[in-house]
Design a protein around this motif. Structure first.
Motif, PDB file in Angstrom:
ATOM      1  N   GLU A 145      73.300   7.494  77.968  1.00  0.00           N
ATOM      2  CA  GLU A 145      74.460   7.849  78.032  1.00  0.00           C
ATOM      3  C   GLU A 145      75.115   8.356  76.762  1.00  0.00           C
ATOM      4  OE1 GLU A 145      76.163   4.824  80.409  1.00  0.00           O
ATOM      5  OE2 GLU A 145      75.156   5.594  82.189  1.00  0.00           O
ATOM      6  N   SER A 146      76.261   7.557  76.473  1.00  0.00           N
ATOM      7  CA  SER A 146      76.970   8.033  75.311  1.00  0.00           C
ATOM      8  C   SER A 146      76.388   8.056  73.979  1.00  0.00           C
ATOM      9  CB  SER A 146      78.539   7.401  75.213  1.00  0.00           C
ATOM     10  OG  SER A 146      78.066   5.860  74.990  1.00  0.00           O
ATOM     11  N   HIS A 147      75.416   6.891  73.834  1.00  0.00           N
ATOM     12  CA  HIS A 147      74.492   6.770  72.642  1.00  0.00           C
ATOM     13  C   HIS A 147      73.081   7.679  72.666  1.00  0.00           C
ATOM     14  CE1 HIS A 147      77.362   3.542  71.399  1.00  0.00           C
ATOM     15  NE2 HIS A 147      76.961   2.990  72.889  1.00  0.00           N
ATOM     16  N   GLY A 148      73.142   8.517  73.697  1.00  0.00           N
ATOM     17  CA  GLY A 148      71.855   9.300  73.939  1.00  0.00           C
ATOM     18  C   GLY A 148      71.476  10.157  72.752  1.00  0.00           C
ATOM     19  N   LEU A 162      60.723  14.495  77.544  1.00  0.00           N
ATOM     20  CA  LEU A 162      61.052  13.127  77.298  1.00  0.00           C
ATOM     21  C   LEU A 162      62.497  12.779  76.438  1.00  0.00           C
ATOM     22  CD1 LEU A 162      59.636  10.228  77.685  1.00  0.00           C
ATOM     23  CD2 LEU A 162      58.520  10.771  75.561  1.00  0.00           C
ATOM     24  N   GLY A 163      62.873  13.762  75.726  1.00  0.00           N
ATOM     25  CA  GLY A 163      64.146  13.579  74.912  1.00  0.00           C
ATOM     26  C   GLY A 163      65.271  13.672  75.855  1.00  0.00           C
ATOM     27  N   GLU A 164      65.317  14.635  76.752  1.00  0.00           N
ATOM     28  CA  GLU A 164      66.417  14.831  77.780  1.00  0.00           C
ATOM     29  C   GLU A 164      66.485  13.424  78.728  1.00  0.00           C
ATOM     30  OE1 GLU A 164      66.500  19.461  78.583  1.00  0.00           O
ATOM     31  OE2 GLU A 164      65.033  18.222  79.566  1.00  0.00           O
ATOM     32  N   ILE A 165      65.341  12.958  78.967  1.00  0.00           N
ATOM     33  CA  ILE A 165      65.287  11.746  79.721  1.00  0.00           C
ATOM     34  C   ILE A 165      65.713  10.416  78.924  1.00  0.00           C
ATOM     35  CG2 ILE A 165      63.705   9.792  80.903  1.00  0.00           C
ATOM     36  CD1 ILE A 165      61.948  12.394  81.658  1.00  0.00           C
ATOM     37  N   LEU A 166      65.486  10.220  77.673  1.00  0.00           N
ATOM     38  CA  LEU A 166      65.950   9.326  76.750  1.00  0.00           C
ATOM     39  C   LEU A 166      67.542   9.332  76.630  1.00  0.00           C
ATOM     40  CD1 LEU A 166      62.945   9.264  74.113  1.00  0.00           C
ATOM     41  CD2 LEU A 166      63.464   7.374  75.956  1.00  0.00           C
ATOM     42  N   ALA A 167      68.041  10.765  76.422  1.00  0.00           N
ATOM     43  CA  ALA A 167      69.410  10.824  76.226  1.00  0.00           C
ATOM     44  C   ALA A 167      70.073  10.401  77.367  1.00  0.00           C
ATOM     45  CB  ALA A 167      69.566  12.305  75.741  1.00  0.00           C
ATOM     46  N   GLY A 168      69.505  10.876  78.641  1.00  0.00           N
ATOM     47  CA  GLY A 168      70.083  10.580  79.797  1.00  0.00           C
ATOM     48  C   GLY A 168      70.377   8.961  80.010  1.00  0.00           C
ATOM     49  N   ARG A 169      69.469   8.334  79.700  1.00  0.00           N
ATOM     50  CA  ARG A 169      69.330   6.876  79.878  1.00  0.00           C
ATOM     51  C   ARG A 169      70.326   6.182  79.040  1.00  0.00           C
ATOM     52  NH1 ARG A 169      65.843   5.312  83.426  1.00  0.00           N
ATOM     53  NH2 ARG A 169      66.111   3.149  83.114  1.00  0.00           N
ATOM     54  N   ARG A 185      61.878  19.851  69.173  1.00  0.00           N
ATOM     55  CA  ARG A 185      62.582  20.475  70.268  1.00  0.00           C
ATOM     56  C   ARG A 185      62.998  19.617  71.430  1.00  0.00           C
ATOM     57  NH1 ARG A 185      58.132  24.280  72.799  1.00  0.00           N
ATOM     58  NH2 ARG A 185      58.053  22.419  74.175  1.00  0.00           N
ATOM     59  N   THR A 186      62.035  18.650  71.687  1.00  0.00           N
ATOM     60  CA  THR A 186      62.314  17.661  72.422  1.00  0.00           C
ATOM     61  C   THR A 186      63.532  16.812  72.627  1.00  0.00           C
ATOM     62  OG1 THR A 186      59.831  17.540  73.133  1.00  0.00           O
ATOM     63  CG2 THR A 186      61.261  15.786  73.932  1.00  0.00           C
ATOM     64  N   LEU A 187      63.709  16.363  71.326  1.00  0.00           N
ATOM     65  CA  LEU A 187      64.591  15.132  70.897  1.00  0.00           C
ATOM     66  C   LEU A 187      65.972  15.815  70.807  1.00  0.00           C
ATOM     67  CD1 LEU A 187      62.735  12.462  69.107  1.00  0.00           C
ATOM     68  CD2 LEU A 187      63.728  12.481  71.697  1.00  0.00           C
ATOM     69  N   THR A 213      72.500   9.807  69.527  1.00  0.00           N
ATOM     70  CA  THR A 213      72.218   8.996  68.316  1.00  0.00           C
ATOM     71  C   THR A 213      70.932   8.377  68.231  1.00  0.00           C
ATOM     72  OG1 THR A 213      74.577   8.489  68.263  1.00  0.00           O
ATOM     73  CG2 THR A 213      73.120   6.883  67.039  1.00  0.00           C
ATOM     74  N   VAL A 214      70.433   8.013  69.760  1.00  0.00           N
ATOM     75  CA  VAL A 214      69.297   7.585  69.828  1.00  0.00           C
ATOM     76  C   VAL A 214      68.158   8.690  69.664  1.00  0.00           C
ATOM     77  CG1 VAL A 214      67.641   6.352  71.321  1.00  0.00           C
ATOM     78  CG2 VAL A 214      69.790   5.743  71.301  1.00  0.00           C
ATOM     79  N   ASN A 215      68.337   9.847  69.862  1.00  0.00           N
ATOM     80  CA  ASN A 215      67.332  10.911  69.883  1.00  0.00           C
ATOM     81  C   ASN A 215      67.345  11.150  68.277  1.00  0.00           C
ATOM     82  OD1 ASN A 215      66.774  10.890  72.475  1.00  0.00           O
ATOM     83  ND2 ASN A 215      67.444  12.982  72.861  1.00  0.00           N
ATOM     84  N   TYR A 216      68.224  11.326  67.546  1.00  0.00           N
ATOM     85  CA  TYR A 216      68.274  11.521  66.323  1.00  0.00           C
ATOM     86  C   TYR A 216      67.428  10.592  65.590  1.00  0.00           C
ATOM     87  CZ  TYR A 216      71.522  15.694  65.726  1.00  0.00           C
ATOM     88  OH  TYR A 216      72.041  16.661  65.864  1.00  0.00           O
ATOM     89  N   LEU A 217      67.764   9.415  65.661  1.00  0.00           N
ATOM     90  CA  LEU A 217      67.057   8.135  64.871  1.00  0.00           C
ATOM     91  C   LEU A 217      65.311   8.328  65.367  1.00  0.00           C
ATOM     92  CD1 LEU A 217      69.581   5.039  65.412  1.00  0.00           C
ATOM     93  CD2 LEU A 217      68.989   6.477  63.441  1.00  0.00           C
ATOM     94  N   LEU A 218      65.132   8.582  66.451  1.00  0.00           N
ATOM     95  CA  LEU A 218      63.771   8.822  67.017  1.00  0.00           C
ATOM     96  C   LEU A 218      63.036   9.789  66.397  1.00  0.00           C
ATOM     97  CD1 LEU A 218      63.855   8.026  70.682  1.00  0.00           C
ATOM     98  CD2 LEU A 218      62.643   6.700  69.137  1.00  0.00           C
ATOM     99  N   ALA A 219      64.020  11.020  66.432  1.00  0.00           N
ATOM    100  CA  ALA A 219      63.446  12.304  65.603  1.00  0.00           C
ATOM    101  C   ALA A 219      63.238  12.172  64.167  1.00  0.00           C
ATOM    102  CB  ALA A 219      64.592  13.416  65.701  1.00  0.00           C
ATOM    103  N   ILE A 220      64.165  11.391  63.572  1.00  0.00           N
ATOM    104  CA  ILE A 220      63.794  11.151  61.913  1.00  0.00           C
ATOM    105  C   ILE A 220      62.663  10.229  61.834  1.00  0.00           C
ATOM    106  CG2 ILE A 220      64.904   9.972  60.164  1.00  0.00           C
ATOM    107  CD1 ILE A 220      67.514  10.630  60.967  1.00  0.00           C
ATOM    108  N   GLY A 221      62.548   9.203  62.466  1.00  0.00           N
ATOM    109  CA  GLY A 221      61.220   8.342  62.464  1.00  0.00           C
ATOM    110  C   GLY A 221      60.051   9.364  62.647  1.00  0.00           C
ATOM    111  N   VAL A 222      59.738   9.894  63.768  1.00  0.00           N
ATOM    112  CA  VAL A 222      58.704  10.696  64.061  1.00  0.00           C
ATOM    113  C   VAL A 222      58.390  11.794  63.028  1.00  0.00           C
ATOM    114  CG1 VAL A 222      57.673  11.863  65.916  1.00  0.00           C
ATOM    115  CG2 VAL A 222      58.818  10.012  66.634  1.00  0.00           C
ATOM    116  N   ILE A 223      59.192  12.574  62.751  1.00  0.00           N
ATOM    117  CA  ILE A 223      59.040  13.750  61.815  1.00  0.00           C
ATOM    118  C   ILE A 223      58.700  13.201  60.369  1.00  0.00           C
ATOM    119  CG2 ILE A 223      60.267  15.540  60.763  1.00  0.00           C
ATOM    120  CD1 ILE A 223      61.806  15.936  63.285  1.00  0.00           C
TER     121      ILE A 223
END
Length: 393
Positions: A81-84, A72-79, A293-295, A86-96
């Protein structure tokens, strides 16, 4: 049609029971028990809705990974693109952060279950529970870990379902309350809690992370049954709560069940509460590690340290008996925003012809249902955000 064998099916059921272990924790026991004690069985429909929503979202997240070969992390990063990244880092911080914030409550919930039967100092039990969680997480095989947690879930389920079945007073009323929405005065916050404790963001990354290596058919069979069992356990806790008069607490619930069913009532409730707490003590850091690991693409060693960090934070707050209120409020606000965002991303991804072959894309009915879930999670998320801000100020 090719069917999954009984042995493989049971193995898959135990494997996917980690999802039930993740959403049935002390918070769920408290919310469901409070719902039953305050509103009887009238809010069961909210649990039915949230259970179905969990199945649809988890299945979509796991299907995305299995069919595309990407987590799911790879899919979100791909969608994005250049901000992928950053989006994954923010999601990881929120979830963890959410996992860490609730870990102390998970540990104290497991401790409360033991203390219903034995008078042992809370700080000592907190250390014992934390040590057991570290030992569980040190198991190198994900399949073995998830199956061991599945066995604990079934033990917990037997305890709560027995109490729930004994609490049924009218089967027609039970069925009506399960499928006909009702909104008693003052129930809005409890309804939000019932849905929020079942449909949780980190479970989507957990489903995506552990789904790799299974077939879609095997995944569906195991996941659907596991979540249905989790929903049945939650419903049973509500039914047990209907026997309680006055303010809900773990001790009060155990007393009422002891009066109703004798020593077995208290014993089974204690086992169920410990099971709910301990499985969440293990799955919260496990899910945090999977999310990292995912994000973020962490190494196995870094992933392990993320999980240990979550346990350590829970132990510190647990031993000192401190509730990390500001962190919990921040986690609630973050989760309120994360769930609709991730749901929307999943809806887009499972209909993307560049990502999935036609056989694995959503049907029209699945798409409509996911849009409905998105609408509900958006409303609940905004409500959670509003309540968090109001509580903070």
């Amino acid at each position: 049609m090719k069917y999954v064998s009984l042995r493989s099916g049971l193995s898959s059921l135990l494997f996917w029971s980690v999802i039930s272990a993740a959403f049935i924790g002390p918070g769920t026991v408290t919310t469901c028990g409070l719902a039953g004690a305050t509103f009887g069985s009238s809010l069961l429909w909210a649990l039915v809705f949230s259970t179905v929503s969990t199945i649809l979202l988890q299945e979509a997240a796991a299907r995305l990974t299995i069919a595309s070969g990407k987590n799911l992390g790879e899919i979100l990063a791909g969608r994005h693109e250049s901000h992928g990244q950053t989006v994954n880092y923010l999601l990881a911080i929120g979830v963890i952060t959410g996992c860490a914030a609730y870990e102390a409550g998970n540990i104290l919930g497991a401790v409360a279950g033991i203390q219903l039967l034995f008078q042992v100092p809370a700080w000592l039990l907190t250390l014992v529970v934390g040590t057991l969680a570290v030992l569980f997480l040190s198991i190198p095989s994900t399949a073995l870990l998830t199956r061991l947690l599945g066995l604990v879930v079934f033990l917990m389920g037997i305890a709560f379902v027995w109490v729930g079945v004994q609490s049924i007073s009218s089967l027609p009323q039970l069925l009506r309350d399960s499928f006909v929405p009702a909104f008693p005065a003052g129930s809005a916050l409890v309804i939000t809690g019932l849905v929020g404790t079942t449909v949780v963001p980190y479970n989507l990354f957990l489903a995506s992370g552990i789904g790799q290596g299974q077939s879609v058919r095997e995944m569906r069979q195991g996941l659907v049954l596991a979540v249905l069992i989790g929903g049945l356990i939650s419903i049973s806790i509500v039914l047990g709560g209907t026997l309680i008069e006055g303010t809900f607490s773990f001790e009060r619930a155990a007393e009422v069940l002891a009066q109703k069913f004798g020593k077995n009532g208290r014993l089974l409730y204690a086992i169920g509460l410990f099971g709910a707490g301990f499985t969440s003590v293990v799955t919260a850091p496990f899910a945090a590690g999977i999310t990292a690991r995912t994000l973020l693409g962490t190494t196995p060693q870094q992933t392990a340290w993320v999980g240990r960090g979550v346990i350590l934070i829970g132990l510190v707050f647990g031993v000192l008996n401190i509730k990390p209120v500001p962190i919990i409020i921040a986690a609630q606000a973050a989760n309120g925003l994360l769930l609709p965002f991730i749901t929307w991303q999943i809806i887009r991804a499972v209909n993307d012809p560049a990502l999935l072959p036609p056989a694995h894309r959503n049907s029209r009915l699945q798409t409509i249902l996911l849009y409905l879930i998105f609408g509900v999670t958006l409303v609940l998320g905004l409500n959670s955000l509003f309540n968090s801000v109001k509580t903070f100020w």
